[in-house]
Design an enzyme around this catalytic site. Structure first.
Site, short mmCIF file in Angstrom:
data_model
loop_
_atom_site.label_atom_id
_atom_site.label_comp_id
_atom_site.label_asym_id
_atom_site.label_seq_id
_atom_site.Cartn_x
_atom_site.Cartn_y
_atom_site.Cartn_z
N ARG A 110 0.92 -1.21 0.03
CA ARG A 110 0.49 0.10 0.13
C ARG A 110 0.61 1.26 -0.14
O ARG A 110 0.50 2.41 0.48
CB ARG A 110 -1.44 0.01 0.79
CG ARG A 110 -2.01 -1.19 1.06
CD ARG A 110 -2.96 -0.49 1.79
NE ARG A 110 -4.02 -2.17 2.05
CZ ARG A 110 -4.40 -3.20 2.89
NH1 ARG A 110 -3.42 -3.25 3.88
NH2 ARG A 110 -4.92 -4.15 3.32
N LYS A 165 2.68 11.83 -11.17
CA LYS A 165 1.49 10.78 -11.73
C LYS A 165 2.49 9.07 -12.14
O LYS A 165 3.28 9.19 -13.00
CB LYS A 165 1.61 11.09 -13.30
CG LYS A 165 0.35 12.17 -12.74
CD LYS A 165 -0.56 13.12 -13.76
CE LYS A 165 -1.39 13.94 -14.32
NZ LYS A 165 -0.96 14.02 -15.54
N GLU A 211 8.44 17.42 -25.02
CA GLU A 211 7.68 18.14 -23.52
C GLU A 211 8.09 19.56 -23.08
O GLU A 211 7.62 20.01 -22.54
CB GLU A 211 7.86 17.42 -22.68
CG GLU A 211 6.62 15.09 -22.55
CD GLU A 211 5.70 15.97 -22.62
OE1 GLU A 211 5.21 16.65 -21.97
OE2 GLU A 211 4.84 14.95 -22.61
N LYS A 241 6.70 22.99 -13.65
CA LYS A 241 6.13 21.98 -13.55
C LYS A 241 5.67 22.02 -11.77
O LYS A 241 4.17 21.55 -11.50
CB LYS A 241 5.76 20.98 -14.11
CG LYS A 241 5.55 19.37 -13.56
CD LYS A 241 6.06 18.22 -14.82
CE LYS A 241 5.16 17.22 -13.84
NZ LYS A 241 4.70 16.40 -15.22
N GLU A 265 -4.96 17.44 -10.37
CA GLU A 265 -4.86 17.23 -11.55
C GLU A 265 -7.07 17.59 -11.11
O GLU A 265 -7.29 17.36 -12.34
CB GLU A 265 -4.88 16.92 -12.77
CG GLU A 265 -5.27 17.09 -13.44
CD GLU A 265 -4.77 16.10 -14.97
OE1 GLU A 265 -3.84 15.68 -14.85
OE2 GLU A 265 -5.54 15.81 -15.71
N ARG A 275 -3.70 21.58 -13.20
CA ARG A 275 -2.61 20.71 -13.42
C ARG A 275 -3.34 20.39 -14.96
O ARG A 275 -2.51 19.63 -16.25
CB ARG A 275 -2.53 19.89 -12.88
CG ARG A 275 -1.29 19.02 -12.92
CD ARG A 275 -0.49 17.90 -11.64
NE ARG A 275 -0.09 17.17 -12.38
CZ ARG A 275 0.56 16.23 -12.24
NH1 ARG A 275 0.57 16.11 -10.25
NH2 ARG A 275 1.82 15.06 -12.41
N ASN A 298 -1.43 19.15 -20.73
CA ASN A 298 -2.06 18.04 -20.54
C ASN A 298 -2.06 19.07 -22.38
O ASN A 298 -2.83 18.40 -23.16
CB ASN A 298 -2.93 17.34 -20.90
CG ASN A 298 -2.86 16.73 -19.19
OD1 ASN A 298 -2.05 16.12 -19.14
ND2 ASN A 298 -4.24 16.54 -18.26
N HIS A 332 -2.13 16.51 -25.27
CA HIS A 332 -2.23 15.34 -24.80
C HIS A 332 -3.64 14.79 -25.20
O HIS A 332 -3.65 13.14 -25.55
CB HIS A 332 -2.23 14.72 -23.09
CG HIS A 332 -0.71 15.17 -22.96
ND1 HIS A 332 -0.06 16.14 -23.15
CD2 HIS A 332 0.04 14.48 -22.58
CE1 HIS A 332 1.23 16.16 -22.70
NE2 HIS A 332 1.60 14.83 -22.36
N HIS A 341 -2.36 11.62 -26.93
CA HIS A 341 -2.22 9.93 -27.18
C HIS A 341 -3.41 9.41 -27.38
O HIS A 341 -3.19 8.33 -27.55
CB HIS A 341 -3.61 9.93 -25.27
CG HIS A 341 -2.68 10.52 -24.21
ND1 HIS A 341 -3.44 11.53 -22.81
CD2 HIS A 341 -1.34 10.63 -23.99
CE1 HIS A 341 -2.11 10.89 -21.56
NE2 HIS A 341 -1.69 10.87 -22.51
N HIS A 389 5.52 8.83 -27.32
CA HIS A 389 4.57 10.27 -26.76
C HIS A 389 5.03 11.44 -27.02
O HIS A 389 4.45 12.44 -27.45
CB HIS A 389 4.94 9.49 -25.41
CG HIS A 389 3.74 10.82 -24.13
ND1 HIS A 389 2.99 10.39 -24.42
CD2 HIS A 389 5.01 10.96 -23.78
CE1 HIS A 389 2.76 11.54 -23.67
NE2 HIS A 389 3.73 11.77 -22.99
N1 GLY Z 1 2.70 15.10 -17.56
C1 GLY Z 1 1.39 16.31 -16.92
C2 GLY Z 1 1.60 15.92 -15.55
O1 GLY Z 1 2.33 15.06 -15.28
O2 GLY Z 1 0.19 16.90 -15.20
#
Ligand code: GLY
Length: 359
Positions: free
Chosen positions: A124, A146, A188, A227, A237, A241, A245, A248, A252, A264
């Site tokens: 956990r 993430k 990125e 970031k 998010e 946040r 994206n 994305h 994606h 990616h």
């Molecule tokens: N890669 C986008 C984020 O970490 O929110």
């Protein structure tokens, strides 16, 4: 002499530091001792990175008093699935890691995301550190907590938020990246420029952030600092946040439509090209920016579009987790250096993608 190592705090709870500079891989044991007592460290890496850097990471960790074991999986997005995750978790259990022990992700985005998720799930939750070796992991995925694997239905659909205990980004590792891997990370970083700083974008636009360039540590530090601020304000998010994206939604979808054969960063670049063109055509942009973004991407070996049809992309995008019920949130560039979130009914996604592809 100025210290070549830059450090950037990430003030989440708990917080951690991102260190960026040369030689950090050989110092990772000593630096980890600043945040952890001697314990067992499971280094997770892939078949590209392991042969290059695992021995050095192991030697540094052992010299600092850590007891090291390692797990290597086949490199590539094709490994980012529940099967590999399950093997990682079984490995941690076979190695009898306990709650005081630590996972170390040595590699790029796939390794960091999966090792982080294994750390979040095992017992956990155990601590983990990020040792990014790709530009993409350095400027984006190693920071912010993430973690995820892909499911057949799409990218990163099973995951958790877990902040690392430390991030050590050895900029010397960027020297072994192939041009394609380097370009993947550049996408990125260009994204960050479009989000927050025209001068960062301009470095790529003018070809001043090429492989081996002196500007790279500064580029990484700028991306991480931006970031870090976003993640501090919106760790899970819920709002701001989502800006990260940019590119994305279509990105994606492109990854998924290609069976994850398109990497990616390349997919995000194409997604950025599509949304930039759409922003201009639909009158959302406050300055002409689509040609500028496309030229910058091309200069850095990246696509600004795709051969998949708007219909294929819209279908794939609607299984993405950026959809919430009947709405989807797009990140729209208004100027180079400033983007906004735009919530749309899902039925409006296809016309937006069509506009972005000139169809
Ligand atoms: N890669 C986008 C984020 O970490 O929110």
């Amino acid at each position: 002499m100025t210290d070549p190592i830059q450090t950037i705090p990430v003030r989440t709870t708990p917080g951690y530091t991102v260190a960026i500079g040369p030689g950090l891989l050989d110092q990772c044991g000593r630096r980890l001792r600043e945040v952890l007592s001697p314990c067992r460290v499971a280094v997770i890496t892939d078949s590209n990175v392991g042969p290059l850097y695992l021995d050095r990471a192991r030697a540094s960790l052992e010299e600092a008093g850590f007891d090291v074991c390692s797990f290597t999986f086949p490199a590539g997005e094709g490994s980012k699935n529940l099967g590999t995750l399950s093997r990682m978790l079984e490995f941690l259990a076979e190695e009898r890691l306990t709650r005081v022990d630590c996972v170390a992700a040595l590699g790029g985005g796939v390794t960091g995301d999966m090792a982080g998720l294994a750390a979040a799930l095992y017992l956990r939750g155990v601590r983990y550190i990020q040792l990014p070796t790709s530009l993409l992991a350095a400027v984006d995925s190693s920071v912010g907590g993430k973690t995820a694997v892909d499911l057949s239905a799409g990218k990163n659909l099973a995951g958790a938020f877990l902040q690392p205990a430390a991030v050590l980004c050895d900029t010397d590792c960027l020297g072994t990246l192939t041009p394609e891997y380097f370009a993947d990370g550049a996408a990125e970083a260009i994204k960050t420029g479009v989000l927050c700083e025209e001068s960062l974008f301009a470095l790529f636009e003018e070809g001043k952030a090429a492989p081996g360039s002196d500007a790279l540590p500064r580029v990484i530090a700028r991306c991480v600092a931006y970031k870090a601020g976003v993640v501090e304000r919106d760790e899970k998010e819920q709002g701001e946040r989502k800006l990260l994206n940019l590119g994305h939604t279509a990105g994606h979808a492109i990854e998924k439509c290609s069976g994850f054969a398109i990497p990616h960063g390349h997919a995000v670049a194409a997604g950025m090209g599509v949304i930039a063109r759409a922003a201009e055509v639909l009158g959302w942009a406050k300055e002409p920016l689509a040609d500028r973004i496309a030229a910058c991407l091309a200069r850095n070996g990246l696509p600004a579009g795709t051969d998949f049809s708007p219909e294929e992309l819209a279908r794939a995008a609607l299984s993405d987790k950026k959809r919430a019920g009947d709405t989807i949130t797009l990140v729209v560039p208004e100027r180079i250096g400033h983007c906004v979130l735009k919530k749309l009914p899902v039925a409006e996604l296809l016309p937006v993608i069509r506009a972005g592809m000139g169809r």
